[in-house]
Design an enzyme around this catalytic site. Structure first.
Site, PDB file in Angstrom:
ATOM      1  N   HIS A  26      12.302  -4.843   4.750  1.00 33.94           N
ATOM      2  CA  HIS A  26      11.425  -3.553   5.070  1.00 33.94           C
ATOM      3  C   HIS A  26      11.978  -2.688   6.071  1.00 33.94           C
ATOM      4  O   HIS A  26      11.787  -1.399   5.748  1.00 33.94           O
ATOM      5  CB  HIS A  26      10.146  -4.475   4.957  1.00 33.94           C
ATOM      6  CG  HIS A  26       9.015  -3.540   5.077  1.00 33.94           C
ATOM      7  ND1 HIS A  26       8.155  -3.397   3.977  1.00 33.94           N
ATOM      8  CD2 HIS A  26       8.434  -3.186   6.312  1.00 33.94           C
ATOM      9  CE1 HIS A  26       7.192  -2.544   4.521  1.00 33.94           C
ATOM     10  NE2 HIS A  26       7.213  -2.230   5.796  1.00 33.94           N
ATOM     11  N   ALA A  69      -1.362  16.948   5.097  1.00 34.44           N
ATOM     12  CA  ALA A  69      -1.450  18.289   4.095  1.00 34.44           C
ATOM     13  C   ALA A  69      -0.960  19.297   4.972  1.00 34.44           C
ATOM     14  O   ALA A  69      -1.381  19.678   6.153  1.00 34.44           O
ATOM     15  CB  ALA A  69      -2.896  18.584   3.902  1.00 34.44           C
ATOM     16  N   HIS A 117      12.402   1.202   6.752  1.00 32.58           N
ATOM     17  CA  HIS A 117      11.893   2.218   7.797  1.00 32.58           C
ATOM     18  C   HIS A 117      12.925   2.886   8.512  1.00 32.58           C
ATOM     19  O   HIS A 117      12.875   4.214   8.809  1.00 32.58           O
ATOM     20  CB  HIS A 117      10.900   1.334   8.522  1.00 32.58           C
ATOM     21  CG  HIS A 117       9.572   1.085   7.913  1.00 32.58           C
ATOM     22  ND1 HIS A 117       8.951   2.128   7.204  1.00 32.58           N
ATOM     23  CD2 HIS A 117       8.741   0.245   7.968  1.00 32.58           C
ATOM     24  CE1 HIS A 117       7.604   1.624   6.806  1.00 32.58           C
ATOM     25  NE2 HIS A 117       7.443   0.386   7.186  1.00 32.58           N
ATOM     26  N   HIS A 129       0.766  -1.341  -0.200  1.00 33.59           N
ATOM     27  CA  HIS A 129       0.178  -0.020   0.068  1.00 33.59           C
ATOM     28  C   HIS A 129       0.985   1.298   0.007  1.00 33.59           C
ATOM     29  O   HIS A 129       2.015   1.467   0.340  1.00 33.59           O
ATOM     30  CB  HIS A 129      -0.899  -0.083   1.220  1.00 33.59           C
ATOM     31  CG  HIS A 129      -0.063  -0.098   2.659  1.00 33.59           C
ATOM     32  ND1 HIS A 129       0.251   1.049   3.247  1.00 33.59           N
ATOM     33  CD2 HIS A 129       0.141  -1.168   3.302  1.00 33.59           C
ATOM     34  CE1 HIS A 129       0.573   0.714   4.459  1.00 33.59           C
ATOM     35  NE2 HIS A 129       0.549  -0.839   4.378  1.00 33.59           N
ATOM     36  N   GLY A 140       1.024  -3.454  14.597  1.00 38.68           N
ATOM     37  CA  GLY A 140       0.110  -2.693  13.804  1.00 38.68           C
ATOM     38  C   GLY A 140      -1.160  -3.724  13.633  1.00 38.68           C
ATOM     39  O   GLY A 140      -2.332  -2.923  13.371  1.00 38.68           O
ATOM     40  N   ASN A 145      -6.362  23.428   9.736  1.00 37.22           N
ATOM     41  CA  ASN A 145      -5.532  23.048   8.556  1.00 37.22           C
ATOM     42  C   ASN A 145      -5.910  21.427   8.199  1.00 37.22           C
ATOM     43  O   ASN A 145      -5.694  20.751   8.947  1.00 37.22           O
ATOM     44  CB  ASN A 145      -4.055  23.365   8.535  1.00 37.22           C
ATOM     45  CG  ASN A 145      -3.471  22.716   7.601  1.00 37.22           C
ATOM     46  OD1 ASN A 145      -3.926  22.479   6.295  1.00 37.22           O
ATOM     47  ND2 ASN A 145      -1.927  22.460   7.611  1.00 37.22           N
ATOM     48  N   THR A 146      -6.518  21.212   7.176  1.00 39.43           N
ATOM     49  CA  THR A 146      -6.712  19.772   6.788  1.00 39.43           C
ATOM     50  C   THR A 146      -6.727  19.597   5.525  1.00 39.43           C
ATOM     51  O   THR A 146      -6.169  20.567   4.618  1.00 39.43           O
ATOM     52  CB  THR A 146      -8.278  19.372   7.179  1.00 39.43           C
ATOM     53  OG1 THR A 146      -8.392  17.995   7.026  1.00 39.43           O
ATOM     54  CG2 THR A 146      -9.304  20.252   6.460  1.00 39.43           C
TER      55      THR A 146
END
Length: 594
Positions: free
Chosen positions: A119, A413, A123, A12, A173, A520-521
């Site tokens: 992986h 954002a 990270h 993903h 997770g 802010n979004t």
């Protein structure tokens, strides 16, 4: 010239980044181009963008690095999925260890050796190599990589040592995602909704939640697998988990009861308890003042704040793109170091404005041939006037689509592709949630604040440019639109060095109102990727209830929208749908927790 490309894909948040002469110069997620949320295909659009932004060709690439080891991943898939995968022709292609290499060659045209980076090393590198620390402990936590789900490590100079790991299926997770699914939210997308829902409840089920996982001394833990069904079932949780809590799973989009709120509070508290225990262990193994974190769990900003305030470390750096998208950064950085330690910059990552930019001329080419031209105000000769006009609209209670400069890399954002509004207005949060973002009413919005005035309004003593931790709101101003029910906020601090135009807007708004803060979004509707280009911005503006669009040097007000507005919606909607269909046709759906 040394050029290193990093690629993440096939799970993903596919992404590409490019490091040129030791400096990160470009990075983008594929979803922004294809408009497919969490696109997991080979990031061909992002790859072409990165080359273009860096001013290089594929022939100039010194090395291309992929963010995981396909052979190790296949071993885990076979262990977890037999006989189901082999008997399912729609899933069988996923266990090909040569798939990543073949698709990189076919889709990107890269025909030289590909470097594969484990992986969790990707990270770890994405955090440590961009932290600016000469020495730090490293903690990575996600759903699963190849086998590792949690790693403990140490970085010194340009060397990373991951000395311990927790292996699949035991995963913090997946533990959190299982409760996310049980609460009726989408796995691997809506975990932040559980985090946002938690303050509305009480952790009354904490003991029961902790019974799902055995935390051992040291770095290890084990899931009690009788409660989980992600090893081959059609859902994350088993019937035993439902019996354990005495309630059926919530139907998606149905009412959220107090039980659901208390469950969210309980799993959030459980995660914080476990993370604090494990970072204490890491610090005991290698005492240092600095901690670096990455992996999808590191996007839990509430837990990050707890780790920094209550844990043993004085300083924390979380990779802003902590999910698999950031794995592309880590893979490229590892390849860069492998080719010579001194090639990679030691500077701290100061911003995430690494995506495409569109000039005022680019915007004009979209606006001028359309009916929008009659109502678009052009401030290209008056940039100060644009800032003042925008601040006045915000002070008047207008909701603004803000499209400026290079797009952000990562899930937040941060003043380049944002929806912004006055945080002092009590109605603003509900208005944006219901009419613009079209999302759940309980979800909070974040504040962007002038870095020079952050301590006057928030209980924070260091810059927080990436919205990666929460803190208490201590402002003398009433800020209902950005203050969560527990009096916290996920703060973004803004300075003139990283985003001057957004900084100037905050200054102008402060002068008008005495408030150096804006709501802010992200500039997108529910279920859509954040906008990338002017067409996306205009489309989102057109079909939403945003009052005005400020796009580079232009302001377009909704009250001035032309009679031919429906024509614009139809034209741009058809264009974007065509692009989405083309992307869907060329991409297999390979998402799976296997």
């Amino acid at each position: 010239m040394a050029v290193f490309v990093g690629i993440s894909a096939h799970y993903h948040d596919s992404a590409c980044c490019l490091i040129k002469d030791g400096h990160l110069v470009a990075a983008a997620e594929e979803e922004r181009f294809t408009r497919i949320k969490h696109d997991n295909g080979i990031p061909s659009n992002a790859f072409r963008y990165c080359l273009r932004e860096a001013g290089v060709t594929i022939a100039d690439v010194t090395s291309l690095a992929y963010y995981e080891n396909p052979a190790k991943k296949v071993a885990r898939q076979l262990w977890a999925g037999l006989p189901g995968i082999l008997n399912n022709p729609k899933q069988r292609f996923r266990i090909d260890p040569g798939r990543a290499q073949d698709e990189i060659r076919d889709c990107l045209g890269y025909d030289r050796e590909i470097e594969f980076v484990d992986h969790h090393l990707s990270h770890a590198a994405s955090a440590f190599y961009f932290s600016g620390f000469d020495e730090a402990d490293i903690f990575t936590v996600d759903g699963v990589g190849e086998w590792a789900t949690t790693t403990y490590g140490r970085g010194v100079d340009r060397k990373i040592d991951l000395f311990e790991e927790v292996s699949f299926p035991h995963s913090l997770g997946l533990f959190y995602s299982t409760i996310t699914a049980y609460l009726g939210f989408e796995v691997n997308d809506a975990e932040y909704k559980v985090m946002g829902l938690a303050p509305y409840g009480s952790p009354r089920y904490l003991d029961k939640v902790l019974q799902l996982i055995d935390c051992w001394d040291g770095g290890q833990y084990r899931l009690n697998m009788e409660y989980f069904d992600f090893l081959g079932g059609d859902r994350m949780y088993s019937d035993r988990l439902c019996e354990h809590f005495g309630e059926p799973p919530r139907v998606p989009e149905s009412e959220l009861t107090q039980f659901h709120k208390d469950m969210a509070a309980s799993v959030q508290r459980a995660l914080e308890v476990i993370l604090l225990d494990k970072v204490a262990y890491l610090h005991a193994r290698h005492p240092t003042e600095n901690l670096c974190m990455a992996g999808g769990v590191a996007l839990n900003c509430v837990a990050n704040g707890k780790v920094l305030r209550e844990g043993p470390f004085k300083r924390l750096f979380v990779q802003p793109a902590a999910s698999d998208a950031g794995g592309a950064l880590g893979a490229a950085a590892v390849a860069c170091v492998r080719h010579g330690e001194d090639r990679l910059s030691r500077e701290r990552q100061k911003h995430v404005y690494l995506g495409p930019k569109f000039s005022a001329r680019d915007v004009a080419r979209v606006v001028n041939p359309s009916p929008l031209k009659q109502c678009a105000l052009d401030y290209s000769e008056d940039p100060e006037g644009l800032i003042q006009a925008t601040a006045e609209r915000l002070a008047d209670g207008k909701v603004i689509g803000w499209f400026q400069g290079r797009m952000e890399f990562g899930p937040r954002a941060l003043g380049a592709r944002s929806i912004i509004a006055d945080p002092r207005r009590p109605e603003m949060r509900d208005r944006i949630n219901a009419l613009v973002k079209m999302r759940e009413a309980f979800r909070p919005f974040a504040p962007a604040v002038l870095e020079s005035k952050m301590a006057e309004h928030f209980e924070i003593d260091h810059s927080s440019p990436f919205m990666l931790e929460t803190c208490r709101v201590v402002s003398s101003l009433a800020l209902p639109a950005i203050t969560h029910v527990d009096q916290s906020a996920r703060v973004q601090t803004v300075n003139e060095h990283t985003n001057k135009r957004f900084h100037d807007l905050l200054i102008a708004f402060d002068k008008l109102t005495g408030c150096p803060i804006l709501l802010n979004t992200s500039f997108n509707l529910r279920g859509d990727a954040i906008v990338l280009e002017p067409n996306h911005a205009i489309w989102t503006f057109a079909i939403s209830n945003i009052d005005a669009l400020v796009m580079e040097d232009f302001i377009i007000d909704r009250t001035e929208r032309p009679e031919a507005w429906s024509e614009i919606i139809e034209m741009m909607g058809a264009r974007l749908k065509k692009k989405r269909r083309a992307a869907d046709a060329g991409r297999a759906n390979v998402y799976s927790f296997l």
